[in-house]
Motif scaffolding. Structure first.
Motif, mmCIF file in Angstrom:
data_model
loop_
_atom_site.group_PDB
_atom_site.id
_atom_site.type_symbol
_atom_site.label_atom_id
_atom_site.label_comp_id
_atom_site.label_asym_id
_atom_site.label_seq_id
_atom_site.Cartn_x
_atom_site.Cartn_y
_atom_site.Cartn_z
ATOM 1 N N UNK A 144 0.845 -1.183 0.000
ATOM 2 C CA UNK A 144 0.000 0.000 0.000
ATOM 3 C C UNK A 144 0.887 1.240 0.000
ATOM 4 N N UNK A 145 0.362 2.375 -0.468
ATOM 5 C CA UNK A 145 1.160 3.608 -0.476
ATOM 6 C C UNK A 145 1.692 3.944 0.909
ATOM 7 N N UNK A 146 2.980 4.226 0.986
ATOM 8 C CA UNK A 146 3.600 4.595 2.243
ATOM 9 C C UNK A 146 3.868 3.452 3.194
ATOM 10 N N UNK A 147 3.615 2.227 2.775
ATOM 11 C CA UNK A 147 3.823 1.071 3.630
ATOM 12 C C UNK A 147 4.792 0.093 2.981
ATOM 13 N N UNK A 148 5.363 -0.772 3.798
ATOM 14 C CA UNK A 148 6.261 -1.798 3.305
ATOM 15 C C UNK A 148 5.471 -2.928 2.644
ATOM 16 N N UNK A 149 6.128 -3.611 1.730
ATOM 17 C CA UNK A 149 5.514 -4.776 1.124
ATOM 18 C C UNK A 149 5.368 -5.875 2.177
ATOM 19 N N UNK A 178 -7.466 -3.177 2.566
ATOM 20 C CA UNK A 178 -6.898 -4.143 1.635
ATOM 21 C C UNK A 178 -6.392 -3.484 0.359
ATOM 22 N N UNK A 179 -6.684 -2.217 0.173
ATOM 23 C CA UNK A 179 -6.253 -1.500 -1.021
ATOM 24 C C UNK A 179 -4.732 -1.500 -1.115
ATOM 25 N N UNK A 189 -5.512 -3.356 -6.583
ATOM 26 C CA UNK A 189 -6.787 -3.661 -5.949
ATOM 27 C C UNK A 189 -7.199 -2.443 -5.136
ATOM 28 N N UNK A 190 -8.367 -1.905 -5.435
ATOM 29 C CA UNK A 190 -8.877 -0.741 -4.724
ATOM 30 C C UNK A 190 -10.239 -1.075 -4.133
ATOM 31 N N UNK A 191 -10.383 -0.873 -2.833
ATOM 32 C CA UNK A 191 -11.625 -1.162 -2.127
ATOM 33 C C UNK A 191 -12.193 0.150 -1.603
#
Length: 121
Positions: A40-45, A89-90, A117-119
């Motif tokens: 997610x944007x700004x987060x680690x995989x 979950x996006x 994936x966009x929720x």
């Protein structure tokens, strides 16, 4: 030699479902573990789910009970069924697989290109 191609991402309402697919192609001798990661944007995989060649699976706590990973060895394909989706979950979802290519004797790590994936809430 080998590539992974993902499909099935898109936009869905909270509570909805999506199924992601990832097909391996090329000069493949064998496929070991396969899995799904997301970022997610700004987060680690992070690891979402993984499935062994024998069909044993593990899930991140955040998705357990909602997501199901499966594989079709005849099609060299791994799936991620996502139910009860939440806005958190996006992310971009990436397929990963340990694959032994033909004419080699060691497994190598391969990654798909990612699918969004966009929720929505």
């Amino acid at each position: 030699q080998v590539q992974l191609v993902e499909s099935g991402g898109g936009l869905v309402q909270a509570g909805g479902s999506l199924r992601l697919s990832c097909a391996a192609s090329g000069s493949i001798f064998s496929i070991n573990a396969m899995g799904w990661y997301r970022q997610a944007p700004g987060k680690q995989r992070e690891l979402v789910a993984v499935i062994s060649s024998g069909g044993r699976s593990n899930y991140a706590d955040s998705v357990k009970g909602r997501f199901t990973i499966s594989r079709d060895n005849a099609k060299n394909t791994v799936y991620l069924q996502m139910n009860s989706l939440k806005p958190e979950d996006t992310a971009v979802y990436y397929c990963n697989a340990a694959i032994e290519a033909q004419w080699t004797m060691r497994s190598a790590d391969y990654w798909g290109q990612g699918t969004q994936v966009t929720v929505s809430s």
